[in-house]
Design a protein around this motif. Structure first.
Motif, short mmCIF file in Angstrom:
data_model
loop_
_atom_site.label_atom_id
_atom_site.label_comp_id
_atom_site.label_asym_id
_atom_site.label_seq_id
_atom_site.Cartn_x
_atom_site.Cartn_y
_atom_site.Cartn_z
N GLY A 105 92.48 14.10 -48.52
CA GLY A 105 91.68 14.90 -47.52
C GLY A 105 91.42 14.19 -46.23
O GLY A 105 90.43 14.47 -45.48
N VAL A 106 92.16 13.10 -46.17
CA VAL A 106 91.95 12.35 -44.94
C VAL A 106 92.92 12.48 -43.90
O VAL A 106 94.17 12.32 -44.28
N ALA A 107 93.06 13.18 -42.75
CA ALA A 107 94.10 13.51 -41.78
C ALA A 107 94.50 12.05 -41.20
O ALA A 107 93.69 11.24 -40.95
N THR A 147 91.73 7.11 -35.67
CA THR A 147 90.56 6.83 -35.03
C THR A 147 89.61 5.84 -35.60
O THR A 147 89.08 4.88 -34.88
N CYS A 148 89.64 5.97 -36.91
CA CYS A 148 88.72 4.81 -37.67
C CYS A 148 89.42 3.26 -37.27
O CYS A 148 88.80 2.45 -36.93
N LEU A 149 90.78 3.23 -37.22
CA LEU A 149 91.40 2.13 -36.97
C LEU A 149 91.20 1.59 -35.74
O LEU A 149 90.74 0.42 -35.32
N ASP A 150 91.03 2.77 -34.67
CA ASP A 150 91.06 2.42 -33.28
C ASP A 150 89.32 1.69 -33.23
O ASP A 150 88.97 0.73 -32.62
N VAL A 151 88.18 2.49 -33.82
CA VAL A 151 87.13 1.87 -34.00
C VAL A 151 86.91 0.66 -34.20
O VAL A 151 86.11 -0.37 -33.82
N LEU A 152 87.53 0.17 -35.28
CA LEU A 152 87.33 -1.28 -36.13
C LEU A 152 87.98 -1.95 -35.06
O LEU A 152 87.59 -3.31 -35.08
N THR A 153 89.11 -1.77 -34.60
CA THR A 153 89.84 -2.81 -33.79
C THR A 153 88.88 -2.95 -32.45
O THR A 153 88.64 -4.19 -32.12
#
Length: 148
Positions: free
Chosen positions: A123-125, A131-137
Motif C-alpha cells: 500500500g506504499v507507492a 518523498t519520505c527519503l527526501d524529507v529524512l535526507t
C-alpha cells in the motif's frame, strides 16, 4: 495539529518503524533458526558486496563506532561467519573476510529481507517512499553541522 507537533510525531515514528523492522526480522530469523541480529545482518550485507574491506570501512558504512563494530565482529567471528586477516600492506589494519558459512548465509537472509520489504511496502507507492527519503535526507542535512 501544529507544525511542531506534527514534526515531533513524525520523528517519533522513525524509531518505531526501525523497531518494527528489527522485530519482524528477529521473528523470521528465529523461524529459520538463524542466530543473527539486524545489526549483524547489516554488516554481513555490506560484506556480501564488499568482501575483504577494513574494519573501519565497515564501521563507517554501518554508522557504528569502533568499539561497537569490534564487538559485533567478535560475535560474527565466534559464529564462524567472518574472519579477520591482517592487511598485507599495513599490519595495523584488519581486513574482514566472509567464511564459506558467511557466504552461504546470503542465500538464506536475502529472501527474508526481500520478503520484509514486500510486507512493509504494501500500500506504499514508490513516490511516497521517495518523498519520505527526501524529507529524512533534508532533516539530516539541516541537523548536520557544515564541514570546515
Amino acid at each position: 495539529m501544529a507544525p511542531s507537533d506534527l514534526f515531533a510525531t513524525f520523528m517519533d515514528a522513525v524509531p518505531l518503524t526501525g523497531s518494527a523492522f528489527r522485530a519482524y526480522l528477529r521473528r523470521r530469523f528465529r523461524d529459520y533458526h538463524l542466530d543473527l541480529t539486524l545489526e549483524m545482518m547489516q554488516v554481513l550485507h555490506y560484506l556480501w558486496g564488499h568482501d575483504g574491506v577494513s574494519q573501519q570501512e565497515i564501521a563507517r558504512a554501518a554508522n557504528r563506532d569502533k568499539a561497537t563494530m569490534t564487538a559485533m565482529l567478535d560475535n560474527l567471528v565466534r559464529r564462524d561467519l567472518v574472519e579477520r586477516r591482517a592487511d598485507l600492506h599495513d599490519r595495523r589494519t584488519n581486513r574482514v573476510v566472509l567464511t564459506p558459512k558467511g557466504q552461504a548465509l546470503e542465500q538464506q537472509v536475502k529472501p527474508l529481507v526481500a520478503e520484509m520489504f514486500g510486507v512493509a511496502g504494501q500500500g506504499v507507492a514508490p513516490d511516497q517512499l521517495r518523498t519520505c527519503l527526501d524529507v529524512l535526507t533534508k532533516i539530516t542535512k539541516n541537523l548536520t553541522p557544515p564541514e570546515k
